[in-house]
Design an enzyme around this catalytic site. Structure first.
Site, PDB file in Angstrom:
ATOM      1  N   ASP A   1       1.182  -1.187  -0.444  1.00 57.80           N
ATOM      2  CA  ASP A   1      -0.067  -0.315   0.049  1.00 57.80           C
ATOM      3  C   ASP A   1       0.663   1.160   0.314  1.00 57.80           C
ATOM      4  O   ASP A   1       0.501   2.346  -1.010  1.00 57.80           O
ATOM      5  CB  ASP A   1      -0.970   0.056   1.304  1.00 57.80           C
TER       6      ASP A   1
HETATM    7  C1  LIG Z   1      -2.482  -3.971  -5.485  1.00 59.56           C
HETATM    8  S1  LIG Z   1      -3.075  -4.114  -4.140  1.00 59.56           S
HETATM    9  C2  LIG Z   1      -2.230  -3.860  -2.852  1.00 59.56           C
HETATM   10  C3  LIG Z   1      -2.866  -4.151  -1.123  1.00 59.56           C
HETATM   11  O1  LIG Z   1      -4.519  -3.173  -0.792  1.00 59.56           O
HETATM   12  C4  LIG Z   1      -4.747  -4.208   0.125  1.00 59.56           C
HETATM   13  O2  LIG Z   1      -5.183  -3.652   0.906  1.00 59.56           O
HETATM   14  P1  LIG Z   1      -7.000  -3.837   1.296  1.00 59.56           P
HETATM   15  O3  LIG Z   1      -7.635  -4.584   0.952  1.00 59.56           O
HETATM   16  O4  LIG Z   1      -6.868  -3.360   2.257  1.00 59.56           O
HETATM   17  O5  LIG Z   1      -7.212  -2.231   0.316  1.00 59.56           O
HETATM   18  C5  LIG Z   1      -3.289  -4.979  -0.024  1.00 59.56           C
HETATM   19  O6  LIG Z   1      -2.874  -4.506   1.606  1.00 59.56           O
HETATM   20  C6  LIG Z   1      -2.790  -5.142  -1.370  1.00 59.56           C
HETATM   21  O7  LIG Z   1      -1.821  -5.989  -0.571  1.00 59.56           O
END
Ligand SMILES: CSC[C@H]1O[C@H](OP(=O)(O)O)[C@H](O)[C@@H]1O
Length: 369
Positions: free
Chosen positions: A248
């Protein structure tokens, strides 16, 4: 064809409501920044790149409908205000903040151009937002292929197949398509070099069980679902060749914020001598921050941990801590950081990206929005 988190054409924006997956594939139309902000906050759409794409395309929808103004200054101010609303929806991923900075710059620069009109400002911003979709998909294919080749060289010089463990969802449902860490797995599969995938369920939102498993089954990629607590045993007994996760926010020294549970996977991988990779586009890198200690970690509502499909599973009265992310120190990222520009050791990241991550005239400390 991979699943589509986002369906866009000029004047039409739809998101696949990921809270209803895998049971129901329901597309929801969005026509405003407010609707997009609410969908992002509720995690109907999630994933660092997808959040930025939906946010910027929702602004494009508003501008195409004539929102903002009257007058160039009022229009630029409107664009910046709408972008701030989107950035505030979820604080940890950097992609929306970076896109907001870039789109804000595009609007301001066009407004200052000799002969600029409200129409030309709207057109420039809309085109920038629309171009992000194609760029993300192109970047993900580069990440997949570069990461697969690097992983094979590092783990399997004899030309055999590899087994990869991944966490959360980093596939087509988190991006414009193909995915980041899951893109590496797709590329290994396409090369005929993937033995097996282990995907963790990724409590409490269950991105792994509900989304990654869905993508892998949909494309008939060999995979096994495990609980988060099985990861150490899987690395001890199931022949895991490498761990590949998404990100992220990757900061200047390589420390990486990613879904909660990533940090402990990196510790276990280190213990077992399993290479640990982070896969992320350069748009997920934030060279403004020196170390992971500076990253804001989003905390989510306690109900997302105590309840499962609306049914409470935790004892009433228990206190809850529900951080959505944790930070993996760069020294545990032993395989490397896979980007569309190449695979870098954490200590190489700043030099490799600083020249390319910022658009013309940006400096390392340019404000995000
Ligand atoms: C390519 S997505 C990157 C990252 O985003 C996800 O978090 P969330 O589902 O809370 O938006 C997850 O940390 C992924 O690794």
């Amino acid at each position: 064809m991979t699943l589509e988190a986002i369906r866009y054409s000029p004047g039409s924006l739809q998101i696949l409501d990921q809270l209803q997956l895998p049971e129901h594939c329901h597309y929801e139309a969005l026509s405003s920044v407010q609707q997009a902000s609410e969908a992002i906050r509720a995690m109907k759409v999630r994933g660092a790149p997808a959040i930025a794409l939906v946010g910027c395309l929702s602004l494009a929808m508003e501008l195409r409908a004539g929102a903002g103004g009257p007058g160039l200054a009022a229009l630029v101010a409107f664009v910046r205000d709408q972008l701030r609303l989107l950035v505030a929806a979820r604080p940890t991923a950097v992609n929306m903040a970076r896109a907001a900075r870039d789109l804000g710059q595009v609007a301001a620069q066009e407004a200052e151009r000799e002969g600029a009109t409200e129409e030309t400002v709207r057109e420039r911003v809309i085109r920038f937002a629309e171009d992000m979709l194609e760029k993300d998909l192109k970047d993900n294919r580069s990440i997949g292929d570069l990461g697969a080749r690097h992983l094979l060289e590092q783990t399997n010089p004899r030309g055999g197949k590899v087994t990869v463990l991944t966490h959360c969802n980093t596939g087509a449902l988190a991006t414009a398509g193909y995915g980041t860490a899951l893109g590496v797995i797709r590329s290994l599969h396409e090369m005929g070099r993937l033995e097996h995938t282990f995907c963790t369920e990724t409590r409490p939102y269950n991105q792994g069980a509900r989304l990654t498993a869905f993508e892998l089954v949909y494309e008939q990629i060999p995979a096994t679902l495990i609980t988060d607590s099985m990861a150490a045993a899987a690395m001890a007994h199931q022949g895991v060749s490498a761990v590949v996760v998404g990100a992220d926010r990757v900061v200047a020294n390589g420390d990486t914020a990613n879904k909660i549970g990533t940090y402990q996977l990196a510790i276990v991988a280190k213990h077992h001598g399993v290479p640990f990779y982070v896969a992320a586009p350069s748009s997920s890198c934030d060279l403004h921050l020196e170390t992971g200690k500076e990253i804001v970690i989003e905390e989510r509502p306690s109900q997302e941990l105590t309840d499962l499909n609306g049914v409470r599973i935790a004892a009433q009265g228990i206190r809850v801590w529900n951080p959505a992310f944790d930070v993996t120190p760069h020294e545990l990222i032993t395989g490397g950081i896979i980007t569309e520009l190449g695979v870098f050791a954490p200590e190489e990241l700043r030099g490799a990206l600083s020249a390319s991550v910022f658009s013309e005239g940006q400096t390392l400390d340019s404000p995000w929005v």
